[in-house]
Scaffold this motif. Sequence first.
Motif, short mmCIF file in Angstrom:
data_model
loop_
_atom_site.label_atom_id
_atom_site.label_comp_id
_atom_site.label_asym_id
_atom_site.label_seq_id
_atom_site.Cartn_x
_atom_site.Cartn_y
_atom_site.Cartn_z
N PRO A 193 48.60 47.80 -28.72
CA PRO A 193 48.58 47.40 -27.32
C PRO A 193 49.30 48.39 -26.42
CG PRO A 193 50.12 46.04 -28.59
CD PRO A 193 49.43 46.94 -29.57
N GLY A 194 48.92 48.42 -25.16
CA GLY A 194 49.58 49.30 -24.21
C GLY A 194 49.21 48.94 -22.80
N PRO A 195 50.03 49.38 -21.84
CA PRO A 195 49.84 48.98 -20.45
C PRO A 195 48.62 49.62 -19.79
CG PRO A 195 51.65 50.50 -20.64
CD PRO A 195 51.20 50.22 -22.04
N ARG A 216 45.81 48.94 -20.83
CA ARG A 216 44.83 47.86 -20.95
C ARG A 216 45.55 46.53 -20.72
NH1 ARG A 216 44.55 49.00 -26.37
NH2 ARG A 216 46.15 50.47 -25.73
N VAL A 264 50.89 46.97 -12.85
CA VAL A 264 51.02 48.28 -13.51
C VAL A 264 49.82 49.19 -13.22
CG1 VAL A 264 52.49 47.39 -15.35
CG2 VAL A 264 50.01 47.34 -15.65
N LEU A 322 53.79 42.89 -25.07
CA LEU A 322 53.26 44.09 -25.73
C LEU A 322 52.21 44.78 -24.86
CD1 LEU A 322 52.81 42.93 -29.44
CD2 LEU A 322 54.27 44.80 -28.62
N THR A 323 51.32 43.97 -24.26
CA THR A 323 50.27 44.58 -23.45
C THR A 323 50.82 45.11 -22.13
OG1 THR A 323 49.66 42.50 -22.40
CG2 THR A 323 48.47 43.09 -24.40
N LEU A 324 52.06 44.79 -21.81
CA LEU A 324 52.67 45.33 -20.60
C LEU A 324 53.58 46.50 -20.95
CD1 LEU A 324 53.38 41.95 -18.84
CD2 LEU A 324 51.85 43.74 -18.00
N GLY A 325 53.45 47.00 -22.16
CA GLY A 325 54.16 48.22 -22.54
C GLY A 325 55.57 48.01 -23.04
N ALA A 326 55.91 46.76 -23.41
CA ALA A 326 57.27 46.51 -23.87
C ALA A 326 57.46 47.04 -25.29
CB ALA A 326 57.59 45.03 -23.81
#
Lengths: 282, 257
Positions: free
Chosen positions: B72-74, B76, B149, A172-176
């Motif tokens: 959540p997001g890339p 962070r 990233v 999730l934190t890697l944008g999945a």
Amino acid sequence: MTAVTAPAPAATPRARKRPRVDVRRIALRAVVPVGLIALWCALSYGDVVEPLYLPSPTGMWEAFTQLRPDLPSAIATTVGMTLTGFLLGTVLGVGLGLLMAYSATARVLLSDALDATRPVPVFALIPLFLLWFGIGRGPQIALIALGTSVILGVTTLEAIRNVNPIHVRAALTLGATRGTIYRRVVLPSIFPHLLGAIRVAAAASWGLDVAAELIGSQNGLGYLMIVRQQYLDTAGILVVVVVYAVLALVLDRAIVWLERPLTRWTHRDQRAGVAASILGRA
Amino acid sequence: MSPAALTITDATVDFGAGPVLDRVSLDVAAGEFVCVVGASGSGKTTLLNAIAGLVELDGGTVAVDGRQVAGPGPDRAVVFQDDAVFPWLTVARNAAFGLQTQGVAKAARRERVAEVLATVGLTGHEDQWPRELSGGMRKRVDLARALAVRPPVLLMDEPYGALDMLTKEKLQGDLDTIVSHEGMTVVFVTHDLEEAVFLADRVVILASHPGRVAAEVQIPFARPRDPELRLTPDFQALRGEVLHHLQAVAGPAGVAA
Ligand SMILES: Nc1ncnc2c1ncn2[C@@H]1O[C@H](COP(=O)(O)OP(=O)(O)OP(=O)(O)O)[C@@H](O)[C@H]1O
Ligand SMILES: [Mg+2]
């Protein structure tokens, strides 16, 4: 001859650690089979037990030569039926499991039903199957498929429940997105469990086939077994049992062989060292 | 991507048994390295998860460059307290995960993975499986995956807590170098005061029950930092200052934590 050993070619770590041929281990492994065969010979050739209960090795060989003309078509029927049922059940079971993994609605709808189905013995449903579907190939395949799909559905659901949440959070934190997590985290996580369950289901499907054939069929190994029973031909029955065993073994080995490249990341082939002396080498 | 400013305003988190975080406010400037220290259970992980968007706030906001975050997001990236390497992917594919989810083309992906693995010192291990790596190497994979990233904000939760002192110091030095070169906003949680003073531009001390910001200590050393810095009197004085704040927060009864 030189005293110097040639340096080993640049070997992979696994090849370097390959265990030596262990004579003691091989001897130990042979004890039980050799002992059983000796006991069998002693009991049957020594006329301790009647051939009706325990035929001799030569008796079984004779039964085999007698049965040989019937075997090819019986094997073809049985293998066809078992594999069809097994594959249908696998697709259905894994499919349902994955559907439940993806959709919360499907999970709420189906998981209780599946959990409740788990302890029900499939064989107990045979009379119902007879009543609903009559006898013939259709209901037999359906029975095998049902048994297989319950095993795989339950395992798939369980495996999904055991996916490590930290992997999901990392993704999730890697944008999945949800779909990506499903394909790239959930699927690979549950894969080793699924393959284990597929082996269990494959083994069970032969048992389901025997049961299915016993309730009514005109061809196949199970049918052959009933016929031999009517002739009180114990040797013939045992020959069919051995054929079933060989078929089950071949299917099991085939699954292991197919799965190998897909589970290289697991520890399975790395059980060596101290743990191996306790857990054994797989 | 260039580093972003992080603004936490009155963040409150309550799991049901009283607040774990109570109106925590923290401003982290773009490019700043903040270490968060505090007793076990003071809410450090909860704070980091709240910033990451993995824990919902019961009050307050978290914003990156002024934009409030919702989930959540890339932007962070996180290096977790526990091992979070994907065991079914090789080192290189782990590092590429975030790039792939963002649709980076294959060639660019490969280039960035090579670059980031070199940065964390994993060149030559691309095709190994995580199970073949040591704990320190797995942490590097975690870090590489997060760095790949180019996150404007990097969140790290006691990443080196389980490692031996020498490995730890090596990885701290590497992280300092990376941060000096790439420029990143970092929030780094740790128990280790020496680690905090060596890495941070500012150390934030959290008080427990409920978690709140109790004190802050500025760390003025220039980057990149020399490992020998740890032996200087200035360094030890700052470490002592952080320790005093912690002891003051813990109070007479709190030392057991
Ligand atoms: N999901 C949760 N549900 C209920 N309580 C939680 C949850 N997560 C954390 N807590 C509680 O919140 C408090 C803070 O936990 P947190 O993990 O943030 O502490 P920490 O400072 O990271 O501790 P440590 O240094 O040991 O990692 C603890 O009292 C913990 O029991
Ligand atoms: Mg924590």
